[in-house]
Design an enzyme around this catalytic site. Sequence first.
Site, PDB file in Angstrom:
ATOM      1  CB  CYS A 127       1.288   4.396  -3.030  1.00 36.85           C
ATOM      2  SG  CYS A 127       1.032   5.364  -1.528  1.00 36.85           S
ATOM      3  CG  HIS A 237       5.984   3.669  -2.542  1.00 33.26           C
ATOM      4  ND1 HIS A 237       5.758   4.366  -3.708  1.00 33.26           N
ATOM      5  CD2 HIS A 237       5.156   4.200  -1.609  1.00 33.26           C
ATOM      6  CE1 HIS A 237       4.829   5.289  -3.490  1.00 33.26           C
ATOM      7  NE2 HIS A 237       4.449   5.205  -2.226  1.00 33.26           N
ATOM      8  CD  GLU A 239       7.919   2.966  -6.228  1.00 31.35           C
ATOM      9  OE1 GLU A 239       7.296   1.882  -6.137  1.00 31.35           O
ATOM     10  OE2 GLU A 239       7.620   3.985  -5.574  1.00 31.35           O
TER      11      GLU A 239
END
Length: 310
Positions: A127, A237, A239
Amino acid sequence: MLVMLVCVACVLYVTPVRTCTSSGQRNDRPIIGILAQESYSPPNTGSYIAASYVKYLESAGARVVPVRINQTLDQYVYLFRALNGVLFPGGGADLVTSGYAAAAKVFYQLALEANSRGDYFPIWGTCLGLEELTYLTGGRLLLSPTDTRGVALPLVFTNESRDSKMFSGFPADLLKALASEALTENSHRNSLTTETFRNTVELSKFYRVLSTNSDGKTEFVSTLEAYDYPIYATQWHPEKNAFEWTRDYIPHCPNAIRTTFHMADFFVNEAKKNFHRFSSEEEERRALIYNYTPLYMGRNGSSFEQIYIF
Ligand SMILES: *[C@@H]1O[C@H](CO)[C@@H](O)[C@H](O)[C@H]1NC(C)=O
Ligand SMILES: *[C@@H]1O[C@H](CO)[C@@H](O)[C@H](O)[C@H]1NC(C)=O
Ligand SMILES: *[C@@H]1O[C@H](CO)[C@@H](O)[C@H](O)[C@H]1NC(C)=O
């Protein structure tokens, strides 16, 4: 008698156990740096790292060292020589003037030099991290506003993604799911449009676009991989799927969780190709993130469940 012979045969032909040790070609104890960044809320409260990035790398067999902002060049060079890769996380820091930007610039330049002399040092940008990499490689701000502040999307893979390093080890069914299910969480105000990418030779010479997305009006780059360096970035993202629960647009279905793991596994294996190390075990222990305790922020309206504060 026959039974006995068969059993003897079993014992003789049992597969020998191979030890799971590192060959000299691989570093099975990788340590990856994660950049901290300024905390803006509440203002002037130092710097932070979202714990989800730490858990993400740990889930695939790496340990983490925080790379704090406002350190001297010598301190960053010292860390660079000790770490096996670095991750530029998402967030809201300024791409030009922040401590995050300053640290990213040092690591980016050191990584380019190291890789050019055969010292393999991977960088990952998520990001804001992707946006910072486009600034560092492009030499100027190249982003455009998009309506992508909280949405899960399927990836639109490019033809070039078939020959990518990033996705080559992915299970075929997961690649199919990534292209058809909304598995990638986007929370960004700005994006690198595919048009800007094509028109910016510094970027198009350096990176291969692996996937794109659109907000309905503007097509933007969502996954990048450098041609000649182990530098990777996603506007989305990976994660969050497994480790963040504070927003209802974060996907948690089984393929979303598998995506988190396979992305982490890819980057940690890249870090295993690097052999930097701390000068002593004591220095290593002093640097590891285990020295810090994350705070629970999920009940304070934060988009992160837990953060480390420095
Ligand atoms: C970093 O340096 C800036 C400028 O000197 C300062 O305002 C800020 O408080 C520092 N932040 C941290 C976390 O050290
Ligand atoms: C991608 O590959 C497909 C099938 O080989 C081809 O039809 C298509 O034109 C290619 N797209 C681009 C943008 O090159
Ligand atoms: C979270 O909110 C509570 C209640 O407002 C406050 O006491 C606490 O300090 C906050 N925690 C952090 C880490 O900001």
